[in-house]
Scaffold this active site. Sequence first.
Site, short mmCIF file in Angstrom:
data_model
loop_
_atom_site.label_atom_id
_atom_site.label_comp_id
_atom_site.label_asym_id
_atom_site.label_seq_id
_atom_site.Cartn_x
_atom_site.Cartn_y
_atom_site.Cartn_z
N GLU B 115 0.84 -1.20 0.00
CA GLU B 115 0.00 0.00 0.00
C GLU B 115 0.88 1.26 0.00
OE1 GLU B 115 -0.62 -2.75 1.61
OE2 GLU B 115 -2.66 -3.25 0.98
N ASP B 129 2.82 13.89 -14.29
CA ASP B 129 1.71 14.31 -15.16
C ASP B 129 1.49 15.82 -15.12
OD1 ASP B 129 -0.62 13.89 -16.83
OD2 ASP B 129 -1.84 14.23 -15.04
#
Lengths: 160, 160, 160, 160, 160, 160
Positions: B115, B129
């Site tokens: 996780e 991005d």
Amino acid sequence: MGDFTHFNDQGRAKMVDISDKEETVRTARVRSSVRVSKEIYEAIQGNRIKKGDVLSVAQVAGIMAAKKTPDIVPMCHPLPLKAVDITFEWTVENTYELIIDVTVKTKGNTGVEMEALTAASAVGLTVYDMCKAIDKGMIIGPTYLLEKTGGKNGDYRHDI
Amino acid sequence: MGDFTHFNDQGRAKMVDISDKEETVRTARVRSSVRVSKEIYEAIQGNRIKKGDVLSVAQVAGIMAAKKTPDIVPMCHPLPLKAVDITFEWTVENTYELIIDVTVKTKGNTGVEMEALTAASAVGLTVYDMCKAIDKGMIIGPTYLLEKTGGKNGDYRHDI
Amino acid sequence: MGDFTHFNDQGRAKMVDISDKEETVRTARVRSSVRVSKEIYEAIQGNRIKKGDVLSVAQVAGIMAAKKTPDIVPMCHPLPLKAVDITFEWTVENTYELIIDVTVKTKGNTGVEMEALTAASAVGLTVYDMCKAIDKGMIIGPTYLLEKTGGKNGDYRHDI
Amino acid sequence: MGDFTHFNDQGRAKMVDISDKEETVRTARVRSSVRVSKEIYEAIQGNRIKKGDVLSVAQVAGIMAAKKTPDIVPMCHPLPLKAVDITFEWTVENTYELIIDVTVKTKGNTGVEMEALTAASAVGLTVYDMCKAIDKGMIIGPTYLLEKTGGKNGDYRHDI
Amino acid sequence: MGDFTHFNDQGRAKMVDISDKEETVRTARVRSSVRVSKEIYEAIQGNRIKKGDVLSVAQVAGIMAAKKTPDIVPMCHPLPLKAVDITFEWTVENTYELIIDVTVKTKGNTGVEMEALTAASAVGLTVYDMCKAIDKGMIIGPTYLLEKTGGKNGDYRHDI
Amino acid sequence: MGDFTHFNDQGRAKMVDISDKEETVRTARVRSSVRVSKEIYEAIQGNRIKKGDVLSVAQVAGIMAAKKTPDIVPMCHPLPLKAVDITFEWTVENTYELIIDVTVKTKGNTGVEMEALTAASAVGLTVYDMCKAIDKGMIIGPTYLLEKTGGKNGDYRHDI
């Protein structure tokens, strides 16, 4: 100063408008890696034949993650992926490094760098998950764009 | 030779049985990074105040990705995450490196390394991005486990 | 001044640590509504018998959305939902208003207000979607918490 | 009597056939709101500078939810979203109301009302989640379509 | 007459309340199959060694689908899966039949029949997808519960 | 020997390149079934009027699952679904069999067989889930392609 395209006038992120961008074939090629111990290297290589193929699980994970990219990267546009391919290679010198190469192709209004980067990350994460019972000291990445083609801004090739 | 726990007798991957493992508090701390150009460094730092905070988007992406881990990493068990925290720090010497630290906590039958690693990867992907319109040469990672606590096998601390 | 629990020392959102909170049965009851035209009211009511039940689709949407809450609300903890129920009632005076009541139950470390609010929102959105070919002027909500039980902070009941 | 388009001959819901509809640029603009206490208003406004920006988390949630719309609203078609933008404004008179405006754009065979409504709902839900430790009496919505453009049926503008 | 547990007083489906049910270890074992042509049989068997293992992709799909069950089956409770295993066997007489066996284990308030059935379905679907370029006449299923253990209602074993 | 299209030179699965394939309207029609006991048959049929419609829940599940196909079947391309319809019919002779027919339509570069097969599977799974409190001996499937149209390889029709 470089300027971000992802923020609106209120200084908050937006999904940028790509409705005017041309719909063309676009590709991206990304490289990542996982540095592993000798023990893990031998287990992965040995097991492919006898006991279970870590890399085939990782590669399924990578392809599925490419499709989930807009769900993982908040400002990413949904794109109709046309092809995803992943290959593996080992660099074995003083260290044992699994090289992960991902190629993604679309025909759309924007590029697929993020899809390829996301797929490569998921491959690395899955290799880690499958091997962590042997040794938790693996190093995932560096991960970077090798090359992209298509789109108005022309092609890109990583300087080596 | 090291042995994988994730394969069944037919040599195919399985989700390993953790029903006998103790339910305890477990934590994992992971580090990743993004190496960026000077231009991106200045844009991220300058914009926080004026025009939009790249890192706050990345950090939301990381927390949401932590919850999606079993959907990204095929053999990962679903776990009730109890806490996720992400912090940032810059290392600015010859290069500009954003250091990403992720801590995840659960109370469950197995650890939360995956996780934390998945969250850290999503943070790096999102920074990429948001900044790729300025420069596509960013390097994500290396990503690795700093430390884990809880569980039968005892604690782990990455050798530096 | 009121203080947020969801931010870390760097001023960025985190999933707060609930590992010390008691695992108890917790419920939340939420109300929402959709105000529709007379024509839509009659179509919904008339069709249940003859041609298709808008509300049964909306109610499936609500239950599925309750399970997706941690995927929609970024800082929400994943919780093991134990029961979700949704009921409908019409208030027909000068206007035609569909009242939506949602009850969610868990046994966990934190409350299920968000799950009930998310379910109620999805119900309203689905009613809108199914009826928008007739009239797009529908009003979804207001949506608010009616009542919660369980947990350290005691019960809550909305003042009317 | 108004007639639903979403039901088949057996009186059960279907995803209506849009393969003959024209592929055009379509936009939708939606408004929602969250009514909060004075204490929450001051915490949100004060914290943006000092301690963490509730609205930037909410806006990421909204953009991600827009992309999940076909997964939340059962009969909704998957659409290639081209732009999503969200802005905030406060109405502070006797009450403290956060106004949420969402604009979504696609180039596709059907409109994006549902995507904009879903995004606006997720924004409201996230504001609620981040502030509920201070006061649970917030009111989400009403939520409604302000305006749509594109598509055969012409533009729509909400009567005020 | 048999009575459904999944409907409320208004005749609409609900997620039934399991908060009073005992948390015990529960297992389910499910069988499905894919009937294929001789050509596909030989391609699957031959390729495992030389050119790519259809079944390893199908088995990853099955395990990931087990985790997605509450997202696919509307009234299904989210459950913490503790183990998933899938095995394959061929029945080759006049026909070529791939037998798929799935075992799922949880420690929770309700059974895992649906998780095992969903996993088995995803395995069959993936085999179909990977082989459909050779022949589209494959038959998926029948799919059925072989056995379940745990829970108040005692064990179940399919009559043969 | 039949040859798989889904594997790369390293013998690992890939998402095949469809960027050169023609974008045309394509349909697929799939049949599945659930064999139930007399008691379940009567409960489903009787309840539609009085107490809750199992099939309307199942059909919503089917439509939503069609949209999730690329998330369930690993090598499946994301496709813009244009229509999904599901109908039911009973075959009541010595046994009680619910016949499920699913039609899916797209305008895209590849067929929608997998979307129709996935939808049909989800319908069967949901019927099982809603009725399993009465009897767990139900049989889901066989599931198979009845017919497809569109695309370079021409139409397909299942031999009966």
